[in-house]
Scaffold this motif. Structure first.
Motif, PDB file in Angstrom:
ATOM      1  N   UNK A  44       8.729 -22.390  -7.784  1.00  0.00           N
ATOM      2  CA  UNK A  44       9.322 -21.482  -6.805  1.00  0.00           C
ATOM      3  C   UNK A  44       8.745 -20.079  -6.954  1.00  0.00           C
ATOM      4  N   UNK A  45       8.457 -19.466  -5.827  1.00  0.00           N
ATOM      5  CA  UNK A  45       7.922 -18.114  -5.839  1.00  0.00           C
ATOM      6  C   UNK A  45       8.929 -17.090  -6.368  1.00  0.00           C
ATOM      7  N   UNK A  46       8.438 -16.207  -7.246  1.00  0.00           N
ATOM      8  CA  UNK A  46       9.158 -14.998  -7.654  1.00  0.00           C
ATOM      9  C   UNK A  46       8.093 -13.909  -7.642  1.00  0.00           C
ATOM     10  N   UNK A  47       7.773 -13.401  -6.467  1.00  0.00           N
ATOM     11  CA  UNK A  47       6.560 -12.613  -6.275  1.00  0.00           C
ATOM     12  C   UNK A  47       6.654 -11.192  -6.804  1.00  0.00           C
ATOM     13  N   UNK A  48       7.743 -10.491  -6.513  1.00  0.00           N
ATOM     14  CA  UNK A  48       7.755  -9.062  -6.815  1.00  0.00           C
ATOM     15  C   UNK A  48       9.140  -8.556  -7.165  1.00  0.00           C
ATOM     16  N   UNK A  49       9.152  -7.443  -7.878  1.00  0.00           N
ATOM     17  CA  UNK A  49      10.356  -6.665  -8.076  1.00  0.00           C
ATOM     18  C   UNK A  49      10.403  -5.620  -6.965  1.00  0.00           C
ATOM     19  N   UNK A  50      11.481  -5.568  -6.235  1.00  0.00           N
ATOM     20  CA  UNK A  50      11.556  -4.701  -5.060  1.00  0.00           C
ATOM     21  C   UNK A  50      11.354  -3.232  -5.440  1.00  0.00           C
ATOM     22  N   UNK A  51      11.963  -2.791  -6.523  1.00  0.00           N
ATOM     23  CA  UNK A  51      11.823  -1.392  -6.931  1.00  0.00           C
ATOM     24  C   UNK A  51      10.387  -1.053  -7.305  1.00  0.00           C
ATOM     25  N   UNK A  52       9.724  -1.956  -8.018  1.00  0.00           N
ATOM     26  CA  UNK A  52       8.325  -1.723  -8.373  1.00  0.00           C
ATOM     27  C   UNK A  52       7.452  -1.647  -7.126  1.00  0.00           C
ATOM     28  N   UNK A  53       7.710  -2.533  -6.185  1.00  0.00           N
ATOM     29  CA  UNK A  53       6.918  -2.545  -4.955  1.00  0.00           C
ATOM     30  C   UNK A  53       7.122  -1.258  -4.164  1.00  0.00           C
ATOM     31  N   UNK A  54       8.370  -0.852  -4.000  1.00  0.00           N
ATOM     32  CA  UNK A  54       8.654   0.330  -3.192  1.00  0.00           C
ATOM     33  C   UNK A  54       8.092   1.608  -3.823  1.00  0.00           C
ATOM     34  N   UNK A  55       8.065   1.652  -5.157  1.00  0.00           N
ATOM     35  CA  UNK A  55       7.574   2.854  -5.844  1.00  0.00           C
ATOM     36  C   UNK A  55       6.089   2.782  -6.175  1.00  0.00           C
ATOM     37  N   UNK A  56       5.468   1.652  -5.899  1.00  0.00           N
ATOM     38  CA  UNK A  56       4.090   1.430  -6.317  1.00  0.00           C
ATOM     39  C   UNK A  56       3.057   2.032  -5.388  1.00  0.00           C
ATOM     40  N   UNK A  57       1.795   1.694  -5.673  1.00  0.00           N
ATOM     41  CA  UNK A  57       0.660   2.327  -5.005  1.00  0.00           C
ATOM     42  C   UNK A  57       0.203   1.627  -3.730  1.00  0.00           C
ATOM     43  N   UNK A  58       0.829   0.503  -3.380  1.00  0.00           N
ATOM     44  CA  UNK A  58       0.418  -0.196  -2.164  1.00  0.00           C
ATOM     45  C   UNK A  58       0.628   0.705  -0.943  1.00  0.00           C
ATOM     46  N   UNK A  59      -0.260   0.616   0.052  1.00  0.00           N
ATOM     47  CA  UNK A  59      -0.030   1.357   1.297  1.00  0.00           C
ATOM     48  C   UNK A  59       1.246   0.870   1.978  1.00  0.00           C
TER      49      UNK A  59
END
Length: 265
Positions: free
Chosen positions: A165-180
């Motif tokens: 089962x997918x567990x792709x990302x932590x929402x807080x890390x994604x929102x605060x991260x460097x992705x556009x």
């Protein structure tokens, strides 16, 4: 039935599954060389493969597909939309005639003593699917690259022995991260990827007394950590509306750079 993650993550996905008489790959998103090395590590070779089932056409799922298919004459199974995209974009180079086989969601395919049933998933691809596998009374499923899930998804994940089962990302890390910003929106959308929390909530709805193994897969390289995915999913299961605790089940985390344990059910 046997199942093993040769590689699972945002940089490449390749899952081995087989029975006593059949050997299959689900996706080939790492190089042909790395795939062969992964197979060798669990006692197989590319020439042992009876087919490659593709979930969708994104590069992290088909990078080594053309090389393996040409080298060993391996049949490729995918939905019409996926095959049309691969062919029109020449994503895998020239594939010998007769190796492509079209499949449809909810229409099982039998190869030897294994039955493979594709089911629809919500992702920004042409016609993506997950897979439900059964052989000799044992069942498994591969469910990644899902922005969301529905009762339909849950029905296909009921009463399994093994679930990847997918567990792709932590929402807080994604929102605060460097992705556009546009990429963050894509990942968080209903056609993106399951967060750790969403993965735990889904898992809580399909657990049962006889589940043998859970494998958490397709972790983001930049927006997740293996221990964070594990702990978040465990918390959701233990605190969720179900009769179980996370330590009632073996929960593994698939890695992108390490071949996992060959699980035999």
């Amino acid at each position: 039935m046997k199942i093993c993650s040769l590689s699972s993550g945002s940089s490449g996905n390749c899952i081995f599954a087989g029975s006593e008489h059949v050997s299959l790959l689900f996706d080939a998103g790492i190089s042909g060389k790395k795939t062969e090395e992964g197979l060798n590590a669990i006692g197989y070779t590319g020439s042992d493969l009876d087919g490659i089932f593709v979930t969708h056409e994104h590069l992290d799922h088909i990078k080594g597909l053309g090389v393996l298919a040409r080298r060993h004459g391996i049949p490729i199974y995918a939905t019409k939309g996926t095959l049309e995209y691969i062919e029109s974009h020449k994503s895998c180079g020239k594939i010998p005639e007769g190796l492509y086989h079209e499949i449809k969601a909810d229409c099982p395919v039998t190869i030897g003593d294994m039955t493979i049933e594709p089911f629809r998933i919500s992702h920004d691809a042409a016609e993506p699917v997950g897979y439900h596998l059964s052989s000799e009374g044992r069942t498994a499923a591969i469910a990644t690259d899902m922005g969301t899930y529905t009762d339909y998804t849950i029905r296909h994940l009921q009463n399994l022995d093994v679930l990847l089962l997918e567990a792709n990302h932590d929402v807080n890390m994604l929102e605060a991260g460097s992705y556009p910003y546009y990429l963050k929106l894509r990942i968080l959308s209903d056609k993106g990827h399951l967060s750790n929390e969403a993965s735990g909530k889904l898992l809580s709805q399909v657990l049962h007394d006889n589940m043998r193994h859970i494998i958490l897969g397709h972790l983001s390289d930049e927006n997740n950590y293996p221990h964070l995915a594990y702990q978040t999913v465990c918390t959701e299961v233990t605190e969720g509306d179900n009769p179980y605790h996370a330590n009632d089940f073996p929960i593994h985390v698939a890695r992108r750079d390490t071949v996992g344990e060959l699980l035999e059910i």
